[in-house]
Design an enzyme around this catalytic site. Structure first.
Site, mmCIF file in Angstrom:
data_model
loop_
_atom_site.group_PDB
_atom_site.id
_atom_site.type_symbol
_atom_site.label_atom_id
_atom_site.label_comp_id
_atom_site.label_asym_id
_atom_site.label_seq_id
_atom_site.Cartn_x
_atom_site.Cartn_y
_atom_site.Cartn_z
ATOM 1 N N TYR A 44 0.862 -1.183 0.000
ATOM 2 C CA TYR A 44 0.000 0.000 0.000
ATOM 3 C C TYR A 44 0.897 1.232 0.000
ATOM 4 C CZ TYR A 44 -4.282 2.625 0.595
ATOM 5 O OH TYR A 44 -5.333 3.488 0.398
ATOM 6 N N LYS A 99 -20.762 -20.010 -8.863
ATOM 7 C CA LYS A 99 -20.089 -19.985 -10.163
ATOM 8 C C LYS A 99 -18.641 -19.524 -10.002
ATOM 9 C CE LYS A 99 -21.002 -20.358 -14.687
ATOM 10 N NZ LYS A 99 -21.928 -21.265 -15.362
#
Length: 389
Positions: A44, A99
């Protein structure tokens, strides 16, 4: 009393099912731990700013330094979910999470479920265009026909990445693979078959298209009102166009007239096909009754008349399951850097699925198991090769 769900090996009660879905089925995992100040500074601020500046100067670097290039968006509006119908976006999310889990398990691909609280094609297309920097491919899922045809076409035109409506093309790919297996084990010529498809929705139209492209000239399609033929005045534009390319003998009537003397029945609807109609099919026929959870005709009844029987269920032989196709199709397309999933790639996927069966081919084993770890790599390699040819 708790509702029971049966699989080939076990009986699962609804308490276990709901417990497994509590909090959702997905999580985000890190590729490296953030357990030191140095690691945090790299992942970060301030380190990430260097990567962002580089991408701002050269957008192509996003493919290397973000996950977007390998991320599949699983997109639905919840209008045609499984056998449940139009249940809305929120209720469709558990299916889309599932899925995504299949993409990761079988294709090694990260994916994110996106359910849209709109059925407006314009809004769906615009949303995906605006989200394009986030993902590298789009799997459209459980969108009702005929809207799904327009939405898929427009999303393909609007985006520069692979797009596929799995209810259409995933089903068609696995059906073609299964038919390759059935005709091989029966020593039949696929091009000589007379095929009847029950269902003129997304899957039915796509299956008709891929079977016609595979060289089967005699395909007849049924919807809820009977045979789709050019003399009917109640057809929408998609069915009217399909009528021009199918039913070469000009048959009219319903399922009884369509099945009389037919070689293959492909069920892709929630309807019921009478056993006496299946009994009129030509000897040594093929029955793919794929409606879930209740096939159009029970496999035990179909076997009285057909030489090969398949369903969409896991508790009968010859399960025709889309998971055999879509993880490998998207993996191959992304591996090759393809901008489109072409018809050549779909046929290559079907051939790859069939090839995995090999010497195990039998009347009760015309496609691999949905859990066969060889399938997705074979499909991915075939699709990638087809995209480059």
């Amino acid at each position: 009393m708790a509702e029971m769900v049966r699989t080939p090996q076990v009986v699962i009660d609804d308490e276990e099912i709901f417990a497994a879905h509590e909090g959702g089925k997905l999580s985000v995992e890190l590729k490296a731990p953030l357990d030191t100040q140095r690691a945090l500074s790299i992942a970060y601020t301030p380190g990430v700013a260097q990567v962002s500046r580089a991408i701002a100067n050269d957008p192509a670097l996003a493919a290397k330094y973000t996950w977007a290039n390998r991320l599949v968006a699983v997109v639905s509006d919840g209008s045609a979910v499984l056998g449940l119908g139009d249940i809305g976006a929120a209720a469709s999310l558990p299916v889309m999470e599932g899925k995504s889990a299949l993409f990761k398990t079988f294709g090694g691909l990260d994916s994110i479920p996106i359910v849209l609280d709109t059925k407006d094609p314009d809004e769906i297309v615009e949303t995906l265009v605006r989200l394009r920097p986030t993902f590298g491919a789009v799997n459209l899922e459980d969108i009702s026909a005929p809207r799904c045809f327009e939405i898929e076409r427009r999303v393909i035109e609007a985006l520069d990445c692979p797009v596929m409506h799995d209810d259409q093309h995933g089903t068609a790919i696995v059906v073609l693979a299964a038919l390759m297996g059935a005709t091989k084990v029966l020593d039949r010529d696929m091009a000589a078959l007379r095929v009847v498809i029950s269902g003129a929705g997304a899957a039915g139209v796509a299956c008709a298209n891929i079977l016609l492209a595979a060289g089967i000239p005699d395909v007849t399609v049924l919807d809820s009102k009977g045979i789709v033929h050019s003399g009917r005045e109640d057809l929408n534009s998609f069915k009217a166009e399909l009528a021009e390319r199918t039913n070469p003998a000009g048959r009219t009537g319903g399922v009884a007239e369509a099945l009389d003397g037919a070689d293959m029945f492909l069920g892709l609807s929630a309807g019921v096909v009478p056993e006496e109609a299946v009994a009129t099919m030509a000897p040594g026929g093929i029955v793919f009754a794929l409606s879930n959870p209740d096939p159009e005709i029970h496999p035990d009844a179909a076997r009285k008349y057909a030489a090969v029987v398949a369903t969409g269920r896991s508790d009968f032989p010859n399960q025709i399951n889309n998971v055999l196709a879509f993880p490998g199709v998207f993996r191959g397309a992304l591996d090759a850097g393809a901008r489109r999933i072409t018809e050549r790639m779909k046929v290559a996927a079907a051939e790859a699925i069939f090839s995995v069966v090999g010497d195990d081919l039998a009347v009760d084993h015309i496609v691999p198991s949905a859990l066969d770890p060889r399938v997705a790599p074979a499909v991915a390699a075939a699709v990638a090769a087809a995209s480059e040819s």
